[in-house]
Design a protein around this motif. Structure first.
Motif, PDB file in Angstrom:
ATOM      1  N   CYS A 183       0.919  -1.124  -0.295  1.00  0.00           N
ATOM      2  CA  CYS A 183       0.042   0.019  -0.478  1.00  0.00           C
ATOM      3  C   CYS A 183       1.192   1.619  -0.141  1.00  0.00           C
ATOM      4  CB  CYS A 183      -0.811   0.406   1.161  1.00  0.00           C
ATOM      5  SG  CYS A 183      -0.129  -0.052   3.118  1.00  0.00           S
ATOM      6  N   MET A 184       0.024   1.950   0.056  1.00  0.00           N
ATOM      7  CA  MET A 184       1.201   3.697  -0.734  1.00  0.00           C
ATOM      8  C   MET A 184       0.064   3.939   0.358  1.00  0.00           C
ATOM      9  SD  MET A 184       2.874   3.591  -3.172  1.00  0.00           S
ATOM     10  CE  MET A 184       3.592   4.855  -2.787  1.00  0.00           C
ATOM     11  N   THR A 185       1.656   4.705   1.424  1.00  0.00           N
ATOM     12  CA  THR A 185       1.211   5.107   2.797  1.00  0.00           C
ATOM     13  C   THR A 185       1.749   6.239   3.668  1.00  0.00           C
ATOM     14  OG1 THR A 185       1.711   2.930   3.873  1.00  0.00           O
ATOM     15  CG2 THR A 185       1.882   4.571   5.357  1.00  0.00           C
ATOM     16  N   GLY A 192      -5.288   1.803  -0.342  1.00  0.00           N
ATOM     17  CA  GLY A 192      -4.219  -0.390  -0.590  1.00  0.00           C
ATOM     18  C   GLY A 192      -5.842  -0.299  -1.165  1.00  0.00           C
ATOM     19  N   GLU A 193      -6.148  -1.901  -1.027  1.00  0.00           N
ATOM     20  CA  GLU A 193      -6.901  -2.525  -1.589  1.00  0.00           C
ATOM     21  C   GLU A 193      -7.894  -2.623  -0.540  1.00  0.00           C
ATOM     22  OE1 GLU A 193      -6.334  -7.003  -1.672  1.00  0.00           O
ATOM     23  OE2 GLU A 193      -4.521  -6.680  -2.906  1.00  0.00           O
ATOM     24  N   LYS A 194      -7.410  -2.452   0.731  1.00  0.00           N
ATOM     25  CA  LYS A 194      -8.334  -2.121   2.338  1.00  0.00           C
ATOM     26  C   LYS A 194      -9.269  -1.039   1.997  1.00  0.00           C
ATOM     27  CE  LYS A 194      -8.379  -6.605   3.699  1.00  0.00           C
ATOM     28  NZ  LYS A 194      -9.750  -7.736   3.445  1.00  0.00           N
ATOM     29  N   GLU A 195     -10.257  -0.651   2.131  1.00  0.00           N
ATOM     30  CA  GLU A 195     -10.615   0.588   2.108  1.00  0.00           C
ATOM     31  C   GLU A 195     -10.616   0.945   3.788  1.00  0.00           C
ATOM     32  OE1 GLU A 195     -15.074   3.655   1.037  1.00  0.00           O
ATOM     33  OE2 GLU A 195     -14.786   0.863   0.836  1.00  0.00           O
ATOM     34  N   GLY A 196     -10.319   2.410   3.633  1.00  0.00           N
ATOM     35  CA  GLY A 196     -10.450   3.276   5.450  1.00  0.00           C
ATOM     36  C   GLY A 196      -9.544   2.917   5.815  1.00  0.00           C
ATOM     37  N   ARG A 197      -7.861   2.100   5.128  1.00  0.00           N
ATOM     38  CA  ARG A 197      -6.377   1.245   6.371  1.00  0.00           C
ATOM     39  C   ARG A 197      -5.853   3.003   6.746  1.00  0.00           C
ATOM     40  NH1 ARG A 197      -3.352  -4.168   4.578  1.00  0.00           N
ATOM     41  NH2 ARG A 197      -2.404  -4.054   6.290  1.00  0.00           N
ATOM     42  N   GLY A 198      -5.581   2.451   8.181  1.00  0.00           N
ATOM     43  CA  GLY A 198      -4.924   3.525   8.890  1.00  0.00           C
ATOM     44  C   GLY A 198      -4.581   3.133  10.060  1.00  0.00           C
ATOM     45  N   TRP A 199      -3.970   4.273  10.909  1.00  0.00           N
ATOM     46  CA  TRP A 199      -4.178   3.545  12.321  1.00  0.00           C
ATOM     47  C   TRP A 199      -3.824   5.066  12.809  1.00  0.00           C
ATOM     48  CZ3 TRP A 199       0.857   5.402  13.843  1.00  0.00           C
ATOM     49  CH2 TRP A 199       1.499   5.022  12.381  1.00  0.00           C
ATOM     50  N   THR A 200      -3.946   5.738  14.324  1.00  0.00           N
ATOM     51  CA  THR A 200      -3.687   6.625  14.902  1.00  0.00           C
ATOM     52  C   THR A 200      -2.825   6.649  16.310  1.00  0.00           C
ATOM     53  OG1 THR A 200      -5.392   7.868  14.098  1.00  0.00           O
ATOM     54  CG2 THR A 200      -4.163   9.131  16.172  1.00  0.00           C
ATOM     55  N   HIS A 201      -1.455   6.807  16.470  1.00  0.00           N
ATOM     56  CA  HIS A 201      -1.070   6.961  17.538  1.00  0.00           C
ATOM     57  C   HIS A 201      -0.762   8.142  18.662  1.00  0.00           C
ATOM     58  CE1 HIS A 201       0.738   2.977  18.318  1.00  0.00           C
ATOM     59  NE2 HIS A 201       1.663   3.188  16.959  1.00  0.00           N
ATOM     60  N   TRP A 202      -1.765   8.331  19.585  1.00  0.00           N
ATOM     61  CA  TRP A 202      -1.155   9.308  20.644  1.00  0.00           C
ATOM     62  C   TRP A 202      -0.397   8.924  22.083  1.00  0.00           C
ATOM     63  CZ3 TRP A 202      -5.646   7.012  19.167  1.00  0.00           C
ATOM     64  CH2 TRP A 202      -6.448   6.336  20.272  1.00  0.00           C
ATOM     65  N   VAL A 203      -0.128  10.037  23.036  1.00  0.00           N
ATOM     66  CA  VAL A 203       0.407   9.603  24.097  1.00  0.00           C
ATOM     67  C   VAL A 203      -0.870  10.247  25.480  1.00  0.00           C
ATOM     68  CG1 VAL A 203       1.863   9.390  25.717  1.00  0.00           C
ATOM     69  CG2 VAL A 203       2.155   9.299  23.733  1.00  0.00           C
ATOM     70  N   GLU A 204      -0.956   9.257  26.125  1.00  0.00           N
ATOM     71  CA  GLU A 204      -1.732  10.285  27.262  1.00  0.00           C
ATOM     72  C   GLU A 204      -0.918   9.869  28.477  1.00  0.00           C
ATOM     73  OE1 GLU A 204      -5.637   9.707  27.419  1.00  0.00           O
ATOM     74  OE2 GLU A 204      -5.824  10.819  24.960  1.00  0.00           O
ATOM     75  N   GLY A 205      -0.429  10.724  29.428  1.00  0.00           N
ATOM     76  CA  GLY A 205       0.136  10.688  30.752  1.00  0.00           C
ATOM     77  C   GLY A 205       1.367   9.170  29.926  1.00  0.00           C
ATOM     78  N   ASP A 206       1.831   8.278  31.280  1.00  0.00           N
ATOM     79  CA  ASP A 206       2.569   6.903  31.262  1.00  0.00           C
ATOM     80  C   ASP A 206       1.997   6.160  29.432  1.00  0.00           C
ATOM     81  OD1 ASP A 206       4.433   8.225  31.773  1.00  0.00           O
ATOM     82  OD2 ASP A 206       3.903   7.291  33.918  1.00  0.00           O
ATOM     83  N   ARG A 207       0.831   6.301  29.028  1.00  0.00           N
ATOM     84  CA  ARG A 207      -0.069   5.037  27.947  1.00  0.00           C
ATOM     85  C   ARG A 207       0.716   5.842  26.841  1.00  0.00           C
ATOM     86  NH1 ARG A 207      -5.110   2.963  31.643  1.00  0.00           N
ATOM     87  NH2 ARG A 207      -3.716   1.675  33.551  1.00  0.00           N
ATOM     88  N   LEU A 208       0.679   4.719  25.804  1.00  0.00           N
ATOM     89  CA  LEU A 208       0.600   4.419  24.411  1.00  0.00           C
ATOM     90  C   LEU A 208      -0.828   4.275  23.995  1.00  0.00           C
ATOM     91  CD1 LEU A 208       2.113   6.216  21.747  1.00  0.00           C
ATOM     92  CD2 LEU A 208       3.160   3.550  21.811  1.00  0.00           C
ATOM     93  N   TYR A 209      -2.024   5.404  23.135  1.00  0.00           N
ATOM     94  CA  TYR A 209      -2.446   4.949  22.523  1.00  0.00           C
ATOM     95  C   TYR A 209      -2.442   4.297  21.151  1.00  0.00           C
ATOM     96  CZ  TYR A 209      -4.789   6.053  27.050  1.00  0.00           C
ATOM     97  OH  TYR A 209      -5.144   5.655  27.925  1.00  0.00           O
TER      98      TYR A 209
END
Length: 236
Positions: free
Chosen positions: A185-187, A202-219
């Motif tokens: 896929c083109m990222t 790519g083949e899967k529609e709406g594919r992706g992810w999001t990372h963010w930090v809150e305090g000592d936790r990575l979401y």
């Protein structure tokens, strides 16, 4: 206590016919592995050999498959797979193992692959079987993120599969997911405020992810085909 390693048991053979002892072996193996405290058996596969085995008295594969499925119809964790039986020649056990490893890995990567599970019924969208969903609930992956200006490397490490993502922020690149779900896929990964957002075209529609930090936790929030799943990592 560290997370147990998820396992799928595989039995190859003629199963001419399948017997009670064949089925009992799965139970004995599962009990032993659980007693070690290191493993969690999440599924079992019976793989009858093909007609190409040319064993005297060998019943046609279609009948052996049918008998095995009848014998296991009440099992909620052992199933019958006909891939090996459909091969034109005898197949080495290691080849069958590699086939199933690749299949399970692909289904896992197409599914949620996360501890907390999907917030939608994503296994229907991605056709992930019960064994793969059980593996996903058992994994306790680690994240290792290194940053050098706009250059980032994100490593996802688990007992099932490791994956490294090496990229520059705001620069589109071809992501080769061989060994993950065997897609390309083109990222593009960009900052949106304090969140790192990935779009995978790519083949899967709406594919992706999001990372963010809150305090000592990575979401981490992953998206594909309208399904959303989330994972939380704690700093160590």
């Amino acid at each position: 206590m560290s997370a147990r390693i998820p396992l799928v048991l595989l039995a190859c053979g003629s199963f001419n016919p399948i017997t009670n002892q064949h089925m009992r072996l799965f139970e004995l193996a599962r009990d032993h592995l659980h007693q070690t405290g290191q493993f969690q058996v999440v599924g079992g596969i019976v793989s009858p050999v093909s007609d190409g085995y040319v064993k005297q008295g060998l019943v046609l594969a279609k009948h052996r498959i049918a008998m095995a499925r009848l014998a296991l119809q009440s099992s909620d964790w052992v199933s019958v797979d006909d891939w090996e039986s459909q091969q034109p020649d005898w197949t080495e056990t290691v080849v069958t193992m590699r086939y199933h490893y690749g299949r399970i890995l692909k289904q896992y990567q197409e599914g949620t692959g996360k501890d907390s599970g999907p917030t939608t019924n994503s296994h229907h969208i991605t056709n992930v079987n019960v064994a793969i969903r059980k593996i996903a609930t058992l994994l306790k992956p680690d994240k290792d993120i290194s940053v050098d200006g706009d250059h980032m490397v994100i490593k996802t490490l688990s007992t099932f599969k490791n994956y490294n993502m090496d990229f520059h922020v705001d620069k589109e690149f071809e992501e080769d997911l061989s060994g993950v779900d065997d897609r390309k896929c083109m990222t593009t990964i960009s900052w949106e405020g304090d969140k790192l957002v990935c779009v995978q075209k790519g083949e899967k529609e709406g594919r992706g992810w999001t990372h963010w930090v809150e305090g000592d936790r990575l979401y981490l929030e992953l998206r594909a085909c309208g399904a959303v799943c989330k994972q939380v990592f704690e700093k160590t």
